[in-house]
Design a protein around this motif. Sequence first.
Motif, PDB file in Angstrom:
ATOM      1  N   SER A  93      28.707  33.066  80.394  1.00  0.00           N
ATOM      2  CA  SER A  93      27.723  33.931  79.749  1.00  0.00           C
ATOM      3  C   SER A  93      27.870  35.379  80.199  1.00  0.00           C
ATOM      4  N   THR A 119      29.132  38.073  77.595  1.00  0.00           N
ATOM      5  CA  THR A 119      28.163  39.099  77.234  1.00  0.00           C
ATOM      6  C   THR A 119      28.617  40.471  77.707  1.00  0.00           C
ATOM      7  N   SER A 178      19.665  31.101  81.851  1.00  0.00           N
ATOM      8  CA  SER A 178      19.776  31.940  83.036  1.00  0.00           C
ATOM      9  C   SER A 178      19.459  31.113  84.277  1.00  0.00           C
ATOM     10  N   LEU A 231      21.145  38.825  77.121  1.00  0.00           N
ATOM     11  CA  LEU A 231      20.878  37.473  77.609  1.00  0.00           C
ATOM     12  C   LEU A 231      19.396  37.124  77.507  1.00  0.00           C
ATOM     13  N   ASN A 237      27.075  29.849  83.391  1.00  0.00           N
ATOM     14  CA  ASN A 237      26.515  31.153  83.722  1.00  0.00           C
ATOM     15  C   ASN A 237      27.602  32.213  83.832  1.00  0.00           C
ATOM     16  N   ALA A 256      27.277  32.261  75.603  1.00  0.00           N
ATOM     17  CA  ALA A 256      26.494  33.458  75.910  1.00  0.00           C
ATOM     18  C   ALA A 256      25.004  33.187  75.929  1.00  0.00           C
ATOM     19  N   SER A 257      24.568  32.130  75.279  1.00  0.00           N
ATOM     20  CA  SER A 257      23.148  31.801  75.252  1.00  0.00           C
ATOM     21  C   SER A 257      22.768  30.787  76.334  1.00  0.00           C
TER      22      SER A 257
END
Length: 302
Positions: A247, A251, A11, A271, A244, A7-8
Amino acid sequence: MLLGPAASAKSLYAEPKYAAILVNADSGEVMYARQADAPRLPASITKVLTLYMAFDAITKGQLRETDYITMTARAAAQPPSKLGLRVGEQISVRDAIGVIATRSANDIAVALAEHIAGSEAAYCAMMTAKARSLGMTKSTFVNATGLPDKRQLTTARDIATLSRALIRDFPQYYYVFSKVAYDFEGQSIGNHNHLLKTLPGVDGIKTGFTNAAGFTLAASAAHDGVRLIAVVLGGPNRLARDGNVTSLLDTGFDVLTKRSRGQMTTVSANLSEIDDLNDQTLEHLAEQGSGDDEVLAVTRPR
């Protein structure tokens, strides 16, 4: 509840080819969007529509899974990824569907298109018409494979629309996209979608890659009775793309859990991005006439 550890992950919104969307498949809510309406090359995600058309033909009695497809010279000449059947060899429709969903076999995709419509061009005209009828307003298809062609364009939003339609219209065939491997004449053909093995809840849908398109993936996951669909186009490499998508799904489910507990939050906030760029936020920024210039520059279709 989180599905995975990524999740981290970094981006990708600044990547030049990047586009992404996260959709609640049940409600249709857009939970996250980056350049979701910007034209992009789909690569092999194209084959989701190629197979949608085949499922439609089977359902209408125009095609049978037990029918056999004969390889033409044009189909056999397609570049990899391919199964490698020779001209004149045959494959059943059932096996064709399996190897297209897993290996993303270009030769078999063209052979299937020719078998159903008489030519790949005729099949692609049908694909584009079907896309329009599904609400994919910005997509055009000129081949059944996703091989690079500047005329073949789609958007992250349109691919999410297609993914929802596939799951809704053909649940009896959707399972083929969840197979980690497909057995073809004793050969185990692995699925290119690695998230099927690494991210709990993921049960499809399709990866893609060309140098022109970058790394693409439409992924769907179900958790606690809710299904989310994440689409990422233009990833710089497989690991970044997969991270990605992980994530976004991770999330997204976490946000739904927090909302059920009364906490109002968004995917982008979790995010640590500049804003939650869903439809409502973009409409609000447009109404304001100024807003955050960085947000608008990143998200407005070019």
